[in-house]
Each structure stands twice: as C-alpha cells, then as structure tokens.
Design a protein around this motif. Sequence first.
Motif, PDB file in Angstrom:
ATOM      1  N   GLU A 151       0.827  -1.206   0.000  1.00 13.72           N
ATOM      2  CA  GLU A 151       0.000   0.000   0.000  1.00 13.72           C
ATOM      3  C   GLU A 151       0.865   1.261   0.000  1.00 13.72           C
ATOM      4  O   GLU A 151       0.514   2.271  -0.614  1.00 13.72           O
ATOM      5  N   VAL A 152       2.011   1.212   0.694  1.00 11.27           N
ATOM      6  CA  VAL A 152       2.923   2.361   0.681  1.00 11.27           C
ATOM      7  C   VAL A 152       3.544   2.535  -0.705  1.00 11.27           C
ATOM      8  O   VAL A 152       3.720   3.651  -1.187  1.00 11.27           O
ATOM      9  N   ARG A 153       3.858   1.438  -1.366  1.00  8.61           N
ATOM     10  CA  ARG A 153       4.512   1.504  -2.673  1.00  8.61           C
ATOM     11  C   ARG A 153       3.541   1.874  -3.789  1.00  8.61           C
ATOM     12  O   ARG A 153       3.880   2.662  -4.678  1.00  8.61           O
TER      13      ARG A 153
ATOM     14  N   GLN B  13       0.900   5.763  -0.331  1.00  7.12           N
ATOM     15  CA  GLN B  13       1.971   6.363  -1.131  1.00  7.12           C
ATOM     16  C   GLN B  13       2.393   7.714  -0.565  1.00  7.12           C
ATOM     17  O   GLN B  13       1.555   8.553  -0.227  1.00  7.12           O
ATOM     18  N   GLY B  14       3.692   7.912  -0.450  1.00 12.07           N
ATOM     19  CA  GLY B  14       4.240   9.167   0.043  1.00 12.07           C
ATOM     20  C   GLY B  14       4.279   9.278   1.554  1.00 12.07           C
ATOM     21  O   GLY B  14       4.730  10.299   2.080  1.00 12.07           O
ATOM     22  N   LEU B  15       3.844   8.230   2.268  1.00 14.40           N
ATOM     23  CA  LEU B  15       3.786   8.292   3.728  1.00 14.40           C
ATOM     24  C   LEU B  15       4.888   7.435   4.344  1.00 14.40           C
ATOM     25  O   LEU B  15       5.054   6.272   3.990  1.00 14.40           O
TER      26      LEU B  15
ATOM     27  N   TYR C 241       0.255   8.327   9.668  1.00 19.04           N
ATOM     28  CA  TYR C 241      -0.444   9.396   8.963  1.00 19.04           C
ATOM     29  C   TYR C 241      -1.770   8.923   8.387  1.00 19.04           C
ATOM     30  O   TYR C 241      -2.657   9.726   8.099  1.00 19.04           O
ATOM     31  N   ARG C 242      -1.918   7.620   8.238  1.00 17.08           N
ATOM     32  CA  ARG C 242      -3.158   7.058   7.709  1.00 17.08           C
ATOM     33  C   ARG C 242      -3.243   5.601   8.130  1.00 17.08           C
ATOM     34  O   ARG C 242      -2.231   4.929   8.309  1.00 17.08           O
ATOM     35  N   ILE C 243      -4.475   5.118   8.302  1.00 17.00           N
ATOM     36  CA  ILE C 243      -4.723   3.709   8.561  1.00 17.00           C
ATOM     37  C   ILE C 243      -5.610   3.175   7.443  1.00 17.00           C
ATOM     38  O   ILE C 243      -6.683   3.727   7.177  1.00 17.00           O
TER      39      ILE C 243
ATOM     40  N   PRO D 183      -8.197  -0.081   1.810  1.00 18.41           N
ATOM     41  CA  PRO D 183      -6.954  -0.267   1.047  1.00 18.41           C
ATOM     42  C   PRO D 183      -7.206  -0.011  -0.442  1.00 18.41           C
ATOM     43  O   PRO D 183      -8.158  -0.550  -1.013  1.00 18.41           O
ATOM     44  N   ARG D 184      -6.379   0.776  -1.067  1.00 21.58           N
ATOM     45  CA  ARG D 184      -6.566   1.087  -2.479  1.00 21.58           C
ATOM     46  C   ARG D 184      -6.330  -0.136  -3.363  1.00 21.58           C
ATOM     47  O   ARG D 184      -6.910  -0.262  -4.437  1.00 21.58           O
ATOM     48  N   LEU D 185      -5.482  -1.039  -2.894  1.00 22.90           N
ATOM     49  CA  LEU D 185      -5.193  -2.239  -3.673  1.00 22.90           C
ATOM     50  C   LEU D 185      -6.252  -3.325  -3.480  1.00 22.90           C
ATOM     51  O   LEU D 185      -6.198  -4.359  -4.150  1.00 22.90           O
ATOM     52  N   GLY D 186      -7.185  -3.118  -2.582  1.00 25.85           N
ATOM     53  CA  GLY D 186      -8.269  -4.054  -2.371  1.00 25.85           C
ATOM     54  C   GLY D 186      -7.781  -5.443  -2.000  1.00 25.85           C
ATOM     55  O   GLY D 186      -6.863  -5.607  -1.188  1.00 25.85           O
TER      56      GLY D 186
END
Length: 299
Positions: A123-125, A130-132, A236-238, A279-282
């Motif tokens: 999720e970070v990648r 991203q960016g966190l 910064y985000r969950i 989660p954006r990646l689902g």
Amino acid sequence: MSADGASPLFAGVELGGTKCVCMLAYGPDAIVDQRTVPTTTPSETLPAICAILSDWERDHGFAAIGIASFGPLDLDPGSNRYGRITSTNKPGWPGADVRGILSALFSVPVGFDTDVNGAALAEVRWGSGQGLSDFAYVTVGTGVGVGLIVHGRPTRGIGHSELGHIRVPRLPLDHVKSACSYHDDCVEGLASGPALLARLEGRSPSDLSPDDPIWDPVVHTLAAMCHALVCATGPYRIAMGGGVVSGQPHLLDRINTALIDSLAGYMPLPGGGDYIVAPRLGDLAGPLGSIALAANAAV
C-alpha cells in the motif's frame, strides 16, 4: 525484465490461514501469473508452492522471492528459528520452516515478513499509503492483523506488531466469549470474523442492517485499537480491510467517528473523517505484499 527492459520480474507467496496465493509480477499493473494453493499441512502446502516457483523459474526466471506469511513469525536473522512460524493457533504449523523450505531451491534474494507487513508495504509503494513514511494496514478477517510501518520500515523489536492482540475494554453488557484462545478481551477475540460469527448465533452477516446493534462492539473494539495506534506510533493514515470490514462499507465511517470521539480532541488527525480508509489495492494488497517484499529484497 519487462518488455521494455526496465523492471525486474518478482515471485511472491502470500501464506494465509485458508489459502496461499502465489504471484509472478512486475507490479500491480503487470501480473504475469497467479495461482492458489490450499493451506492444509506444511508437508502438503509448502512443496506445492515450491513446485509453482520452480515452474516460474524454468519458464520465466525471477529476480527475487517475497514471502508474506501468517504468523506469529521469528523475524530475527540471528535466531536459530529465523523464518519459522511460532505460536500460531493453526494445527500443524507451529515451528514450520516457511522461509527455509520455500527459498532452499532458489539462488535469488528473499524477502520475508508477515502478511500484514507485506500488505502495508504494498500500500505504501502502490496504494493508499503512497508518500507516507508512517502508515498502518489493518486486516479484520479470520484474525486481526496490523502491518505497522514506522519511518519507512516495518516495526521490529522482540517481535513484529501484534496489535490484534492488545487488550481493550469491552462495552458494558458485552459478555460474548472471546474467539481468541489466549485472551478474553483482545481485539481479535472480540472483532474478528470468528468473533462476529459467535455474536451472530446462527444468523448470516448478510442479514444484518448497518444499524444492527451487533456492530456496536465491533466498532468500539476496532476504534479502541486505532486509538492505541495513533497514540503509540502516530501513522499518517490507517488502511483497514479484510472480510469483516470490506463486506460492510458503513463500518469505516463509524470507526472513524468513534476514533475521533475517543481521542476527544487530544490529537488532531490528518484527513479528518477520512483518516481510516479502505486499502486502495483491495483484495490484491496481500498478494502484492509479497511482490513488495521481493522488490525490497532485490535492492
């Protein structure tokens, strides 16, 4: 390499409690192959995964392997039990040498971590983190797992994050037996899929309305865990997913609201009511977590 020669090809394995997902990919937009193996016993499951990896090595080649496994795991490279599952509830798997068996046949770098840490790194990648540099990924399903990224890396110490087993205050009159065999009042025991089924007493989750009172202890428990997360490492985000939450989209709004109420203005949250997100990646966050671990190992 990819067709343009820019990106290496990675092999990944996400070991779950009921199934293992094997993925061969350059990244989320270039998945070459994906196969599923049932999680039965180590003597059946791990050789079946090795056979898939051997097929991919012969037919495609890969630059690294990422292994994202259910746990708890021994992640200390200096330990004589490094790479093994430790005190899991899953019969037959305590002591299983997951990393050793899955990597023995291949002379490439190997990334190894928990399934939720892998998903957090994915999720970070590529996704909602991203960016966190500080980020948390929560899955609420058969268990409750938290992948915790602090200053760009998964947390370490005496072990990996086990925030699903922190003990939280129950709501008054909540006397349902915990689904955790270790703790009477931990998050996993009170809010996981098995905990929800115990609360349902034979009803189906699909029959529940968003305002059914059965959701109250689930929201309360998950918000209490997020309160602890905010106060402990301040992500910064969950991102929160898993079968219990993804099937009930109203829960994220309720957990966000309960968290804000719980903090009572003591700590402001970035994003306000959107601090806890899907989660954006689902459903691909887990399998892509193994690809992220492989990519990190190849650097």
